[in-house]
Design an enzyme around this catalytic site. Structure first.
Site, mmCIF file in Angstrom:
data_model
loop_
_atom_site.group_PDB
_atom_site.id
_atom_site.type_symbol
_atom_site.label_atom_id
_atom_site.label_comp_id
_atom_site.label_asym_id
_atom_site.label_seq_id
_atom_site.Cartn_x
_atom_site.Cartn_y
_atom_site.Cartn_z
ATOM 1 N N GLU A 1 56.441 45.463 31.954
ATOM 2 C CA GLU A 1 55.115 45.414 32.550
ATOM 3 C C GLU A 1 54.106 44.732 31.629
ATOM 4 O OE1 GLU A 1 53.870 49.242 33.764
ATOM 5 O OE2 GLU A 1 52.247 48.472 35.008
ATOM 6 N N ASP A 2 54.199 44.993 30.361
ATOM 7 C CA ASP A 2 53.131 44.567 29.459
ATOM 8 C C ASP A 2 53.453 43.366 28.571
ATOM 9 O OD1 ASP A 2 51.830 46.724 30.496
ATOM 10 O OD2 ASP A 2 52.215 48.047 28.789
#
Ligand code: MN
Length: 740
Positions: A89-90
């Protein structure tokens, strides 16, 4: 801030080693190498990132992995997934990279975790549905949920550095979904901690005061437990049973819940703690020995038969096993005693997985873990009905006094059970509440009195032309909404009354009458209203036409007290002296019904006293003595602030006179109901009604009747008869809202 990079690196390695140390018992060959690979990947991927608190981001995945191992009892696959749970996600790392390096399983779990994190983010009305999806479709592997719980737990533990609005949002989600989920999974330690953290971030003063109280009472609690256990210990030693005693207090959250539900202070929570006797015994003897301990305990203390719980013969759905009894201690206090084995205790605290971890070889652990995961999945899948039922169901009745709803942007709001769309509108903002004309709930139009259900998503519809009405007070249940509505109504009334006053002054001027206090008082009397405010309000509102003021010209006032013997209304003492003087005896009590000739008194309209009521007299500035019930809504204020104007009063027996009182009737509407009610009043009991009003709203009717009765006994009789009418649910006396 100066960051010591070397120091940080050391700290990161230190935390990583701690993780490995804890995981060691469950590691198979090659596991340590894979974990190391995942750790290196995570460190690299997050190397430039920091958490809100300023610490290196990698602390977070490390902590989540640590929770997975230590507090949930998961194994290598989960550790790897936890270490990498935020990278897709990051950071630039993609799912395919993870699959290539760690295999399909890990990639699937991380994919699930990445999707789950969006559950609350999209802000649609679909929270419950999303949550269910998270549990079913995304969570092909239950580890997704368990790691998500670990993730949430660590975020809650470090919520301090978040801004206030985030704290509230994350805390609300936690209490709404994650804590009940942990409970359902049998992760009780995590559940309690999540609940406590919720309270800490939503109501810190309460949290801290309870924590302080627990601390302050620790010494005396320990002393009590020691003396309570003394005879039991001796007996257990005699039987050579190995045991351990724990006397931990309940969680702060559950104490708070008790205090709130029962509306009691900390000191009155009687089951503040339970005594736990944990025995060390082989599995095959568990049940027998637990009951043996039970028998020892109840030899010394009398058990409450209603409070015996045998979760050993039939464990709870979440795997909880224990034998509970509540017994009477020597000081007359009920004490809960929980009897269980070490195995049961570990399961109760940490769930299945954590227990197996310590007891078995790595491969046995894995197969048992696998079994448990299947069991968890089954238990989540048991519910096949709608998403909302599902969420409500596993949330249990823990929060049945509250309803959880969402704003259009997906923000969670908690309101008391029974709250309406109108309450919700005022919860958003008092301006939104005041202008509310209706709402859309889950995209359907509903009226403002719609009662909210768990999971509803509400959009408030407003109009600039809207303003609060009297009947809104019936629709709102939160004190916030009610007081705002009252404020606005009062403001409105005041404005109208001000207009009315101007009209009156203008008219008097035309009539060439000076608006003195006396004139105003006579004017009030002429229109037969309880106060000047009522008069002005009615004129301002047009209920009394302004032209009527002219009719006052011919009014012959019979001003109060004028024709009475020398009583000047000064204070109570003067009146009491007067009574004593005239009656020529030692009697300073105003006898209602007899002393009419001595002083002038009236029955207050705010509480309409009738014979039999406890009453007192109050000396008003211009209207003589008013008789109030001691339970009158105004009594406290009058007695507290104007004690010198209070006259003792009591009723003399009198049956020929009738007194005005008000009754409120509630029930379910049916044809002929009003007829039946009025028949009883006028025919059967020969009571005169002065006014009667009924309204019905979707099957419910409410009525207000003003009628004449002789005394409280007469009234009681009437209430009994009315309550027997089919459809009538409640009959109660009411105090009018007029304040004199
Ligand atoms: Mn995370």
């Amino acid at each position: 801030m100066v960051i010591d990079v070397e120091q940080e690196k050391k700290e990161i390695i230190g935390r990583y080693r701690k993780l490995l140390r804890k995981a060691k018992p469950v590691l198979k060959e090659g596991d340590a190498r894979r974990i190391k690979k995942a750790f290196s990947m995570a460190v690299e991927a997050h190397k430039d990132m920091r958490r809100k608190s300023g610490e290196p981001y990698i602390f977070h995945p490390l902590a989540v992995a640590q929770i997975c191992v230590e507090e949930i009892g998961l194994g290598t696959t989960s550790i790897i997934a936890a270490l990498l749970h935020d990278v897709v996600e990051d950071t630039d790392i993609e799912l395919t990279d993870i699959e290539r390096m760690f295999g399909k399983k890990v990639a699937q779990i991380i994919d699930g975790l990445t999707k789950v994190s969006g559950v609350f983010e999209f802000g649609t009305s679909q929270q419950a549905e999303n949550f269910r999806k998270m549990l079913f479709t995304l969570a092909d592997d239950v580890r997704v949920i368990l790691i998500k719980l670990a993730d949430r737990l660590h975020n809650m533990r470090t919520l301090d550095s978040m801004p206030r609005n985030k704290q509230l949002k994350i805390s609300s989600e936690t209490i709404y979904l994650y804590a009940p989920l942990a409970h359902r999974l049998g992760l009780n330690a995590i559940k309690s901690e999540l609940e406590d953290l919720y309270l800490r971030f939503t109501d810190r003063p309460v949290y801290e005061s309870i924590a302080q109280n627990i601390d302050d009472t620790r010494a005396s609690r320990n002393k009590f437990i020691k003396s309570f256990m003394q005879p039991i210990k001796e007996e257990l030693d005699r039987y050579k049973i190995k045991y351990e005693i724990k006397g931990r207090p309940k969680s702060i959250y559950s104490i708070w819940n008790k205090m709130r539900k029962q509306n009691i202070p900390f000191e009155e929570v009687y089951d503040l703690f339970a005594i736990r006797i944990i025995i060390d015994v082989p599995v095959e003897n568990e049940k027998a020995v637990c009951w043996q301990v039970y028998s020892v305990v109840t030899d010394f203390y009398t058990p409450n038969p209603d409070r015996l719980r045998d979760w050993i013969s039939t464990p709870k759905a979440n795997g909880y096993e224990s034998l509970h009894t509540t017994v009477m201690a020597k000081n007359g206090q009920w004490v809960e005693v929980q009897i269980r084995t070490q195995r049961m205790d570990e399961i109760a605290e940490k769930g299945y997985a954590a227990h197996w971890k310590y007891k078995e070889t790595a491969s046995a652990h894995e197969s048992n873990l696998e079994k448990w995961l299947v069991k968890v999945r089954d238990s989540l899948a048991q519910n096949d009905h709608s998403a909302l039922d599902f969420v409500n169901d596993f949330r249990g009745n823990l929060f049945s006094e509250e309803v959880f709803v969402f704003t259009p942007r997906g923000e969670l709001k908690t309101l008391p059970y029974g709250a309406t769309a109108l309450d919700f509108a005022f919860e958003i903002h008092s301006q939104v509440g005041s202008k509310c004309i209706g709402a859309k709930v889950n995209n359907k139009l509903v009226p403002i009195n719609y009662i909210l259900k768990n999971g509803d998503q509400i959009e408030i519809l407003t109009s600039q032309k809207q303003k609060p009405h009297e009947d809104w007070l019936r629709f709102a249940i939160t004190s916030k909404a009610k007081s705002r509505i009252k404020d606005v109504l009062k403001e409105d009334k005041k404005k109208v009354a001000e207009d009315g006053k101007e009209i009156v002054l203008r008219k008097l001027k035309q009539m060439k009458v000076d608006p003195t206090q006396v004139v105003m008082e006579q004017l009030r009397e002429f229109f037969n209203l309880p106060s000047h405010f009522d008069l002005f309000y009615r004129i301002g509102k047009g209920i009394i036409p302004a032209s009527d003021v002219k009719r006052f010209k011919d009014f012959k006032p019979k001003s109060p007290l004028k024709n009475k013997p020398n009583v000047r209304v000064a204070d109570a003492q003067a009146i009491e002296q007067e009574i004593t003087k005239i009656k020529g005896r030692y009697e300073d009590i105003l006898l209602i019904g007899e002393d009419m000739d001595i002083v002038d008194y009236k029955l207050a309209k705010c509480c309409t006293p009738i014979p039999g009521d406890d009453v007192f007299g109050f000396v008003t500035v211009s209207e003589g003595i008013k008789i109030h019930r001691t339970t009158c809504p105004n009594a406290a204020e009058l007695l507290a602030n104007h004690g010198n104007r209070v006259v003792k009063a009591k009723w003399t027996s009198q049956h020929e006179v009738a007194f005005l009182t008000g009754l409120k009737i509630k029930g379910t509407d049916r044809v002929g109901l009003i007829n039946d009610v009025s028949k009883i009043i006028s025919e059967e009991l020969k009571v005169n009604m002065s006014s009667m009003s009924f309204y019905t709203d979707s099957g419910i009717f409410e009525g207000e009747i003003m009628l004449y009765v002789h005394d409280t006994r007469h009234l009681e009789q009437l209430v009994n008869k009315l309550e027997k009418v089919e459809g009538v649910v409640k009959v109660s006396r009411f105090d009018s809202k007029v304040v004199e």
